[in-house]
Motif scaffolding. Structure first.
Motif, short mmCIF file in Angstrom:
data_model
loop_
_atom_site.label_atom_id
_atom_site.label_comp_id
_atom_site.label_asym_id
_atom_site.label_seq_id
_atom_site.Cartn_x
_atom_site.Cartn_y
_atom_site.Cartn_z
N UNK A 87 -1.41 27.96 4.39
CA UNK A 87 0.26 27.59 3.91
C UNK A 87 1.37 27.96 5.15
N UNK A 88 0.78 28.95 5.31
CA UNK A 88 1.73 30.38 6.51
C UNK A 88 2.03 29.13 7.45
N UNK A 89 0.94 28.91 8.28
CA UNK A 89 1.33 28.07 9.34
C UNK A 89 -0.05 27.12 9.45
N UNK A 90 0.21 26.36 10.97
CA UNK A 90 -1.19 26.38 12.02
C UNK A 90 -1.46 27.54 12.18
N UNK A 91 -3.03 27.01 12.04
CA UNK A 91 -3.61 28.49 12.56
C UNK A 91 -5.31 28.35 13.54
N UNK A 92 -5.62 29.20 14.51
CA UNK A 92 -6.52 28.84 15.26
C UNK A 92 -8.11 29.31 14.97
N UNK A 93 -8.69 29.55 14.85
CA UNK A 93 -10.49 29.62 14.06
C UNK A 93 -9.75 31.51 14.69
N UNK A 94 -9.35 31.87 15.15
CA UNK A 94 -9.88 33.42 15.80
C UNK A 94 -8.78 34.06 14.44
N UNK A 95 -7.67 33.28 14.16
CA UNK A 95 -6.52 33.59 13.26
C UNK A 95 -6.85 33.53 11.80
N UNK A 96 -7.39 32.81 11.42
CA UNK A 96 -8.68 32.37 10.55
C UNK A 96 -8.85 33.48 9.95
N UNK A 97 -10.27 33.68 10.53
CA UNK A 97 -10.94 34.83 11.03
C UNK A 97 -10.22 36.36 10.15
N UNK A 98 -8.60 36.57 10.93
CA UNK A 98 -8.33 37.73 10.95
C UNK A 98 -7.69 37.64 9.37
N UNK A 99 -7.34 36.86 9.43
CA UNK A 99 -6.46 36.61 8.01
C UNK A 99 -7.25 37.13 7.25
N UNK A 100 -8.57 36.07 6.26
CA UNK A 100 -9.76 36.39 5.58
C UNK A 100 -10.06 37.72 5.75
N UNK A 101 -10.69 38.71 7.01
CA UNK A 101 -11.07 39.21 7.08
C UNK A 101 -12.44 39.46 7.02
N UNK A 102 -13.42 39.02 5.75
CA UNK A 102 -14.72 39.02 5.86
C UNK A 102 -15.47 37.89 6.34
N UNK A 103 -15.00 37.08 6.34
CA UNK A 103 -15.35 35.45 6.25
C UNK A 103 -16.80 35.30 7.59
N UNK A 104 -17.54 34.72 7.89
CA UNK A 104 -18.14 34.68 8.91
C UNK A 104 -17.87 33.83 9.77
N UNK A 105 -18.56 33.93 11.15
CA UNK A 105 -18.07 32.06 11.69
C UNK A 105 -18.61 31.00 11.03
N UNK A 106 -19.51 31.49 10.55
CA UNK A 106 -20.26 29.80 10.40
C UNK A 106 -19.74 29.43 9.01
N UNK A 107 -19.47 29.98 8.11
CA UNK A 107 -19.01 30.33 6.81
C UNK A 107 -17.25 29.43 7.12
N UNK A 108 -16.76 29.84 7.62
CA UNK A 108 -15.59 29.71 8.12
C UNK A 108 -16.25 28.38 8.72
N UNK A 109 -16.56 27.78 9.64
CA UNK A 109 -16.76 26.55 10.00
C UNK A 109 -16.88 25.69 9.30
N UNK A 110 -17.93 25.87 8.32
CA UNK A 110 -18.45 24.88 6.94
C UNK A 110 -16.95 24.96 6.14
N UNK A 111 -16.63 25.45 5.70
CA UNK A 111 -15.92 25.19 4.87
C UNK A 111 -14.40 24.53 5.58
N UNK A 112 -14.05 25.09 6.80
CA UNK A 112 -13.58 23.84 7.70
C UNK A 112 -13.48 22.48 8.08
N UNK A 113 -14.52 22.74 8.53
CA UNK A 113 -15.35 20.85 8.42
C UNK A 113 -15.37 20.17 6.78
N UNK A 114 -15.18 20.49 5.98
CA UNK A 114 -15.70 19.76 4.65
C UNK A 114 -14.37 20.19 4.44
N UNK A 115 -12.67 20.48 4.19
CA UNK A 115 -11.78 20.36 4.21
C UNK A 115 -10.71 19.29 4.45
#
Length: 133
Positions: A45-73
């Motif tokens: 909602x804050x605007x476009x983000x790169x993968x690394x920025x999303x990881x920092x913003x979410x704090x404790x998400x694994x790369x695998x879970x972030x990738x899976x969730x982004x693909x599903x979304x």
């Protein structure tokens, strides 16, 4: 019943009902009920983000879970993946129009959680103490 003029939206052939086990709206609820999906949509909602920025913003998400969730979304049309076609690779994620409409709803839920987490924590502690956990 609303008839969509969006060519990407499937025509509605029956009255949607989340209590009907055969209704696809249940898939929508399952998708957005994921903690990571909810947080990713809120973060974007804050605007476009790169993968690394999303990881920092979410704090404790694994790369695998972030990738899976982004693909599903992305698969469900809530997130747009834009490959800038550069070297090194530069990919940004942003909300689609329907993703933005969902983020407005999730913002209310986010504020509710931030307001009431203390009450929930206290209730959980009481419950566990009463049961010797």
């Amino acid at each position: 019943m609303k008839i969509s003029t969006d060519p990407l939206e499937a025509p509605i052939t029956s009255i949607p009902d989340v209590f009907d086990p055969t209704c696809s709206s249940r898939h929508a609820l399952e998708l957005i009920a994921s903690k990571w999906a909810m947080l990713i949509i809120s973060a974007l909602e804050e605007g476009p983000m790169r993968n690394a920025a999303l990881m920092r913003r979410l704090g404790d998400v694994s790369q695998k879970m972030l990738t899976q969730t982004l693909k599903e979304l992305e698969r469900n049309g809530l997130v747009i993946r834009e490959d800038k076609k550069t070297v090194p690779p530069h990919v940004e994620y942003s909300l689609s129009a329907v993703g933005r409409s969902l983020s407005e709803t999730l913002l209310v839920l986010d504020r509710w959680a931030e307001t009431h987490f203390g009450t929930l924590d206290a209730a959980r502690a009481r419950y566990d103490a009463e049961r010797g956990k």
